[in-house]
Write an enzyme that holds these catalytic residues in place. Structure first.
Site, PDB file in Angstrom:
ATOM      1  N   GLY A  11      -6.208   2.478  12.521  1.00 35.35           N
ATOM      2  CA  GLY A  11      -4.974   1.897  11.986  1.00 35.35           C
ATOM      3  C   GLY A  11      -4.137   2.921  11.246  1.00 35.35           C
ATOM      4  O   GLY A  11      -4.404   4.136  11.301  1.00 35.35           O
ATOM      5  N   TYR A  13      -3.648   3.562   7.968  1.00 36.47           N
ATOM      6  CA  TYR A  13      -4.202   4.358   6.872  1.00 36.47           C
ATOM      7  C   TYR A  13      -5.320   5.288   7.351  1.00 36.47           C
ATOM      8  O   TYR A  13      -5.412   6.431   6.915  1.00 36.47           O
ATOM      9  CB  TYR A  13      -4.690   3.451   5.739  1.00 36.47           C
ATOM     10  CG  TYR A  13      -4.767   4.200   4.429  1.00 36.47           C
ATOM     11  CD1 TYR A  13      -3.666   4.906   3.953  1.00 36.47           C
ATOM     12  CD2 TYR A  13      -5.940   4.224   3.676  1.00 36.47           C
ATOM     13  CE1 TYR A  13      -3.727   5.615   2.762  1.00 36.47           C
ATOM     14  CE2 TYR A  13      -6.000   4.924   2.478  1.00 36.47           C
ATOM     15  CZ  TYR A  13      -4.895   5.618   2.024  1.00 36.47           C
ATOM     16  OH  TYR A  13      -4.958   6.315   0.838  1.00 36.47           O
ATOM     17  N   SER A 141      -0.105   5.115  -1.954  1.00 37.18           N
ATOM     18  CA  SER A 141      -0.184   6.023  -0.800  1.00 37.18           C
ATOM     19  C   SER A 141       0.193   5.318   0.494  1.00 37.18           C
ATOM     20  O   SER A 141      -0.674   5.095   1.346  1.00 37.18           O
ATOM     21  CB  SER A 141      -1.594   6.611  -0.692  1.00 37.18           C
ATOM     22  OG  SER A 141      -2.560   5.590  -0.590  1.00 37.18           O
ATOM     23  N   LYS A 194      -2.498  -6.112  -6.671  1.00 40.64           N
ATOM     24  CA  LYS A 194      -1.114  -5.586  -6.650  1.00 40.64           C
ATOM     25  C   LYS A 194      -0.419  -6.012  -5.354  1.00 40.64           C
ATOM     26  O   LYS A 194       0.808  -6.135  -5.309  1.00 40.64           O
ATOM     27  CB  LYS A 194      -1.067  -4.072  -6.866  1.00 40.64           C
ATOM     28  CG  LYS A 194      -1.778  -3.209  -5.818  1.00 40.64           C
ATOM     29  CD  LYS A 194      -0.925  -2.851  -4.637  1.00 40.64           C
ATOM     30  CE  LYS A 194      -1.707  -2.188  -3.533  1.00 40.64           C
ATOM     31  NZ  LYS A 194      -0.986  -2.075  -2.270  1.00 40.64           N
ATOM     32  N   ASP A 247      -0.040   2.199  -8.038  1.00 39.31           N
ATOM     33  CA  ASP A 247       0.011   1.457  -6.771  1.00 39.31           C
ATOM     34  C   ASP A 247       0.823   0.167  -6.932  1.00 39.31           C
ATOM     35  O   ASP A 247       1.483  -0.279  -5.989  1.00 39.31           O
ATOM     36  CB  ASP A 247      -1.422   1.141  -6.303  1.00 39.31           C
ATOM     37  CG  ASP A 247      -1.532   1.095  -4.783  1.00 39.31           C
ATOM     38  OD1 ASP A 247      -0.515   1.354  -4.110  1.00 39.31           O
ATOM     39  OD2 ASP A 247      -2.621   0.798  -4.274  1.00 39.31           O
ATOM     40  N   ARG A 258       4.189  -3.480   3.267  1.00 35.84           N
ATOM     41  CA  ARG A 258       4.180  -4.673   4.130  1.00 35.84           C
ATOM     42  C   ARG A 258       4.109  -5.944   3.295  1.00 35.84           C
ATOM     43  O   ARG A 258       4.667  -6.975   3.665  1.00 35.84           O
ATOM     44  CB  ARG A 258       2.989  -4.592   5.095  1.00 35.84           C
ATOM     45  CG  ARG A 258       3.080  -3.407   6.046  1.00 35.84           C
ATOM     46  CD  ARG A 258       1.757  -3.071   6.674  1.00 35.84           C
ATOM     47  NE  ARG A 258       0.772  -2.632   5.705  1.00 35.84           N
ATOM     48  CZ  ARG A 258      -0.401  -2.103   5.996  1.00 35.84           C
ATOM     49  NH1 ARG A 258      -0.739  -1.956   7.259  1.00 35.84           N
ATOM     50  NH2 ARG A 258      -1.243  -1.729   5.051  1.00 35.84           N
TER      51      ARG A 258
HETATM   52  N1  LIG Z   1      -1.213   1.323   5.422  1.00 33.36           N
HETATM   53  C1  LIG Z   1      -1.213   1.805   4.179  1.00 33.36           C
HETATM   54  O1  LIG Z   1      -0.220   2.391   3.723  1.00 33.36           O
HETATM   55  C2  LIG Z   1      -2.430   1.685   3.319  1.00 33.36           C
HETATM   56  C3  LIG Z   1      -3.437   0.783   3.628  1.00 33.36           C
HETATM   57  N2  LIG Z   1      -4.521   0.688   2.807  1.00 33.36           N
HETATM   58  C4  LIG Z   1      -5.558  -0.297   3.072  1.00 33.36           C
HETATM   59  O2  LIG Z   1      -6.315   0.137   4.186  1.00 33.36           O
HETATM   60  C5  LIG Z   1      -6.844  -0.995   4.898  1.00 33.36           C
HETATM   61  C6  LIG Z   1      -6.468  -0.837   6.368  1.00 33.36           C
HETATM   62  O3  LIG Z   1      -5.064  -0.929   6.413  1.00 33.36           O
HETATM   63  P1  LIG Z   1      -4.170  -0.319   7.564  1.00 33.36           P
HETATM   64  O4  LIG Z   1      -4.762   0.916   8.124  1.00 33.36           O
HETATM   65  O5  LIG Z   1      -2.815  -0.216   7.015  1.00 33.36           O
HETATM   66  O6  LIG Z   1      -4.258  -1.492   8.630  1.00 33.36           O
HETATM   67  P2  LIG Z   1      -3.716  -1.511  10.120  1.00 33.36           P
HETATM   68  O7  LIG Z   1      -3.351  -2.895  10.417  1.00 33.36           O
HETATM   69  O8  LIG Z   1      -2.709  -0.443  10.303  1.00 33.36           O
HETATM   70  O9  LIG Z   1      -4.993  -1.080  10.975  1.00 33.36           O
HETATM   71  C7  LIG Z   1      -6.199  -1.770  10.936  1.00 33.36           C
HETATM   72  C8  LIG Z   1      -7.097  -1.154  11.982  1.00 33.36           C
HETATM   73  O10 LIG Z   1      -8.388  -1.746  11.868  1.00 33.36           O
HETATM   74  C9  LIG Z   1      -8.878  -1.903  13.171  1.00 33.36           C
HETATM   75  N3  LIG Z   1      -9.950  -2.876  13.190  1.00 33.36           N
HETATM   76  C10 LIG Z   1      -9.901  -4.200  12.864  1.00 33.36           C
HETATM   77  N4  LIG Z   1     -11.117  -4.751  13.021  1.00 33.36           N
HETATM   78  C11 LIG Z   1     -11.941  -3.746  13.418  1.00 33.36           C
HETATM   79  C12 LIG Z   1     -13.324  -3.673  13.752  1.00 33.36           C
HETATM   80  N5  LIG Z   1     -14.100  -4.749  13.680  1.00 33.36           N
HETATM   81  N6  LIG Z   1     -13.833  -2.482  14.147  1.00 33.36           N
HETATM   82  C13 LIG Z   1     -13.049  -1.388  14.192  1.00 33.36           C
HETATM   83  N7  LIG Z   1     -11.743  -1.390  13.901  1.00 33.36           N
HETATM   84  C14 LIG Z   1     -11.209  -2.564  13.522  1.00 33.36           C
HETATM   85  C15 LIG Z   1      -7.674  -2.325  14.002  1.00 33.36           C
HETATM   86  O11 LIG Z   1      -7.899  -2.109  15.353  1.00 33.36           O
HETATM   87  C16 LIG Z   1      -6.616  -1.407  13.428  1.00 33.36           C
HETATM   88  O12 LIG Z   1      -6.584  -0.186  14.118  1.00 33.36           O
HETATM   89  C17 LIG Z   1      -6.218  -2.238   4.246  1.00 33.36           C
HETATM   90  O13 LIG Z   1      -7.133  -2.826   3.366  1.00 33.36           O
HETATM   91  C18 LIG Z   1      -5.033  -1.666   3.472  1.00 33.36           C
HETATM   92  O14 LIG Z   1      -4.711  -2.436   2.315  1.00 33.36           O
HETATM   93  C19 LIG Z   1      -4.683   1.478   1.738  1.00 33.36           C
HETATM   94  C20 LIG Z   1      -3.721   2.394   1.408  1.00 33.36           C
HETATM   95  C21 LIG Z   1      -2.508   2.534   2.140  1.00 33.36           C
HETATM   96  O1  LIG Z   2      -1.519  -0.076  -0.387  1.00 35.08           O
HETATM   97  C1  LIG Z   2      -0.528   0.454   0.072  1.00 35.08           C
HETATM   98  C2  LIG Z   2       0.068   1.653  -0.522  1.00 35.08           C
HETATM   99  O2  LIG Z   2      -0.714   2.193  -1.540  1.00 35.08           O
HETATM  100  C3  LIG Z   2       0.136  -0.111   1.257  1.00 35.08           C
HETATM  101  O3  LIG Z   2       0.761  -1.284   0.906  1.00 35.08           O
HETATM  102  P1  LIG Z   2       1.058  -2.400   2.013  1.00 35.08           P
HETATM  103  O4  LIG Z   2      -0.271  -2.856   2.542  1.00 35.08           O
HETATM  104  O5  LIG Z   2       1.807  -3.464   1.269  1.00 35.08           O
HETATM  105  O6  LIG Z   2       1.907  -1.754   3.066  1.00 35.08           O
END
Ligand SMILES: NC(=O)C1=CN([C@@H]2O[C@H](COP(=O)(O)OP(=O)(O)OC[C@H]3O[C@@H](n4cnc5c(N)ncnc54)[C@H](O)[C@@H]3O)[C@@H](O)[C@H]2O)C=CC1
Ligand SMILES: O=C(CO)COP(=O)(O)O
Length: 333
Positions: A11, A13, A141, A194, A247, A258
Site C-alpha cells: 500500500g 505507506y 508522515s 487523531k 500527527d 484521507r
Molecule cells: N498512507 C499514509 O500516509 C500513512 C498510513 N499509515 C498507516 O499505515 C496503515 C496502512 O495504510 P496505507 O498503506 O495508507 O493503506 P493502503 O490502503 O494504501 O494500503 C493497504 C495495503 O494493505 C494490503 N493488504 C490488505 N490486507 C492484506 C493482507 N491480508 N495481506 C497483505 N496485504 C494486505 C492491501 O493490498 C494494500 O496494498 C494504516 O493503518 C495507516 O493508518 C501510517 C502513516 C502514514
Molecule cells: O497517518 C497519516 C499521516 O501521518 C495518514 O493519514 P490518513 O490516513 O488520514 O491519510
C-alpha cells in the site's frame, strides 16, 4: 550494517517506507496480495495505483509469495491497515522462519478487547521465536511526502528504549528523522484517535466553520485523546511530540489526509452513510471512532467530540450537529 527488510502490504505507506529503507542501503522485499502492484514495483519501479508518475528506488523488490518474503527477514514491517492485522499475523506465524524486529505502522486499536493493537501483536508472537522485539513507527508522515523525500519527523516506540534507539537508526536519513521513544500506549492511542479527530476537522472545514473553530477543535481533540490515553498509562510528553501533537496537526489540517477528506465528503454528500459508501480508500478513523466511543462508555469518560462523531458515523446523525454541540459541556484537562 545493511538489513534484510520485509514489508507486509504494497500500500501507500509500505511503499513509502520501502523507498526510505532502500535509500538507506537496506535490502527491501515487499509482500503484496495485489499481483498488479507487485508487478508494477518489480517491472516499472512504480506503485502507480497509489503514486502516479513517481519512480521508487529501483532496488525495491516485491513478491506475492509470503514464504519467500519471510525467508531471510531481519526487520518485519506491518504495513497493512488495522482490520487486516489479525489475519496477517496468522499467515506470518505459518511461514516465518527467523527471529525478527517487528515494526508496526497500522494506526488503529483492537476492536475485540477495546485495547492496544500492540498487545494483540505481542500476544500472537509470544512463544513463537519469531519476535526479537516489538516496535512501532508513528508521527506526521503522509506517504506522498515521504515518497517525495520531504523532511519528516517521527518516533519509533518500544517498551525497551535501547531497542527503539538501535532500530530508529535503520530508518533515519537526511529527510527521515526518527526519534526513539518508550510510551507505546500514548503513541498508539494518539495515532489511532487523531484519525477520528481528523474526520471531525474535515466536517468543520466542509462547513467553513472558521480558523478559530478549527484550532479549538484540534485542541479539544488533543485533550480528549489524552484523557483516554491516560487510562492506559500514557505519558503526557508523548502528546507534545511528533506522535501526538505532530500527527494530529497534520491529519486534522491537511487535505492530503484521507480521514480529513472523508469529513469534507460527509458535508458535501449530506451524510456519513452516503460518503462512506462512496469511499474506496483506507480511512482508519471510522473504526477508531467506534472503539473510542466504547472505551469511553466502558471507562465512564465523558467525551464530547468522540460521542458526537460516533453518532454521525454510526447512526447517521446530521453532520451539522458536530458544529452545534461539540464545544458545549467539554471536558478539558
Ligand atoms: N498512507 C499514509 O500516509 C500513512 C498510513 N499509515 C498507516 O499505515 C496503515 C496502512 O495504510 P496505507 O498503506 O495508507 O493503506 P493502503 O490502503 O494504501 O494500503 C493497504 C495495503 O494493505 C494490503 N493488504 C490488505 N490486507 C492484506 C493482507 N491480508 N495481506 C497483505 N496485504 C494486505 C492491501 O493490498 C494494500 O496494498 C494504516 O493503518 C495507516 O493508518 C501510517 C502513516 C502514514
Ligand atoms: O497517518 C497519516 C499521516 O501521518 C495518514 O493519514 P490518513 O490516513 O488520514 O491519510
Amino acid at each position: 550494517m545493511n538489513k534484510n527488510v520485509t514489508i507486509i502490504g504494497t500500500g501507500a505507506y509500505g511503499t513509502a517506507l520501502a523507498n526510505v529503507l532502500s535509500d538507506n542501503g537496506h535490502n527491501v522485499l515487499m509482500y503484496g496480495i495485489e499481483e498488479t502492484q507487485v508487478n508494477d514495483i518489480n517491472i516499472n519501479h512504480e506503485n502507480s495505483f497509489f503514486f502516479k508518475n513517481i519512480k521508487i528506488n529501483s532496488k525495491i523488490k516485491a513478491t506475492s509469495d509470503l514464504a519467500a518474503a519471510l525467508e531471510n527477514t531481519e526487520i518485519l514491517i506491518l504495513g497493512v491497515p488495522s482490520f487486516a492485522i489479525r489475519g496477517v499475523l496468522q499467515d506470518i506465524k505459518k511461514y516465518g522462519k527467523n527471529e525478527m524486529v517487528i515494526v508496526n505502522t497500522a494506526k488503529g486499536l483492537d476492536d475485540k478487547e477495546l485495547g492496544l493493537l500492540s498487545d494483540v501483536i505481542k500476544k500472537e508472537f509470544a512463544g513463537t521465536g519469531l519476535m526479537k522485539c516489538y516496535t512501532a513507527l508513528y508521527g506526521p508522515s503522509v506517504a506522498i511526502e515521504v515518497i517525495e523525500r520531504k523532511p519528516t519527523g517521527l518516533m519509533l516506540v518500544s517498551d525497551d528504549i535501547n531497542a527503539a534507539s538501535e532500530n530508529a537508526k535503520i530508518f533515519t536519513n537526511e529527510y527521515f528523522f526518527v526519534y526513539p521513544w518508550d510510551d507505546i500506549a500514548g503513541c498508539e492511542i494518539g495515532a489511532a484517535l487523531k484519525n477520528t479527530v481528523a474526520i471531525a476537522a474535515g466536517i468543520f472545514s466542509g462547513f467553513k466553520a472558521g480558523d478559530n473553530a478549527q484550532a479549538s477543535l484540534i485542541t479539544l481533540g488533543l485533550n480528549e485523546i489524552y484523557i483516554i490515553a491516560k487510562e492506559f498509562g500514557a505519558k503526557v510528553e508523548t502528546f507534545l511530540n511528533y506522535a501526538g501533537l505532530g500527527d494530529l496537526i497534520l491529519t486534522a489540517s491537511s487535505v492530503k489526509s484521507r480521514n480529513f477528506r472523508l469529513g469534507v465528503a460527509i458535508v458535501e454528500q449530506g451524510d456519513a452513510k452516503t460518503a462512506l459508501l462512496n469511499t474506496q480508500y483506507t480511512v482508519e478513523g471510522v473504526a477508531s471512532a467506534e472503539i473510542a466511543y466504547k472505551i469511553c462508555k466502558k471507562m465512564k469518560i465523558s467525551s464530547s467530540l468522540f460521542e458526537i462523531i460516533y453518532e454521525i458515523l454510526y447512526n447517521n446523525n446530521r453532520p451539522i450537529s458536530l458544529i452545534n454541540n461539540v464545544f458545549k459541556n467539554v471536558n478539558l484537562v
